[in-house]
Scaffold this motif. Structure first.
Motif: not given
Length: 143
Positions: A9-34
């Protein structure tokens, strides 16, 4: 779990979602998925880091229903299932639960990507002459 939720939540720079899941990238480059995913190792009800992407400079992420595409550094990366070559890994690779480079476009910097039901779209940064020459040398599929 709480640490990941707070960190995402702190510093998202990319967030994308679809039927196939969600992805986010924070400002230090860590990619998250759920989310509910077609790729079992990515299924999770809360954000988890995608450790395969540590150290990459991610420009864009496109989650699709059956496959996902990531534009990072000068590589295009995909994973999931395909029927018509959506993974960009050649005709013999029908699915991959691991991230894999699209070797045919390796070295071409991509600035945007999209993953549809039966396609993958990559938008290249062709501002340099070297990249334009590489793009012109790619095979064309007229099928």
């Amino acid at each position: 779990k709480q640490w990941y939720q707070r960190r995402v939540r702190e510093c998202i720079r990319i967030a994308e979602c679809s039927m196939g899941g969600c992805f986010a990238v924070n400002n230090i480059g860590t990619v998250f998925c759920w989310g509910q995913n077609q790729i079992p190792r990515l299924e999770c009800p809360y954000p988890i880091p995608l450790e395969d992407m540590y150290g990459w400079d991610v420009h864009d992420i496109a989650p699709g229903r059956m496959h996902h595409v990531i534009a990072a550094d000068k590589s295009s990366i995909s994973m999931g299932r395909q029927t018509k070559g959506e993974l960009g890994m050649g005709p013999n690779v029908k699915s991959s639960s691991q991230l894999g480079k699209m070797n045919s476009v390796e070295g071409i910097p991509m600035i945007k990507c999209a993953a549809g039901m039966g396609h993958t779209l990559l938008l290249a940064d062709d501002s340099s002459e070297d990249v334009r020459k590489t793009i012109e040398g790619l095979d064309v599929n007229d099928d």
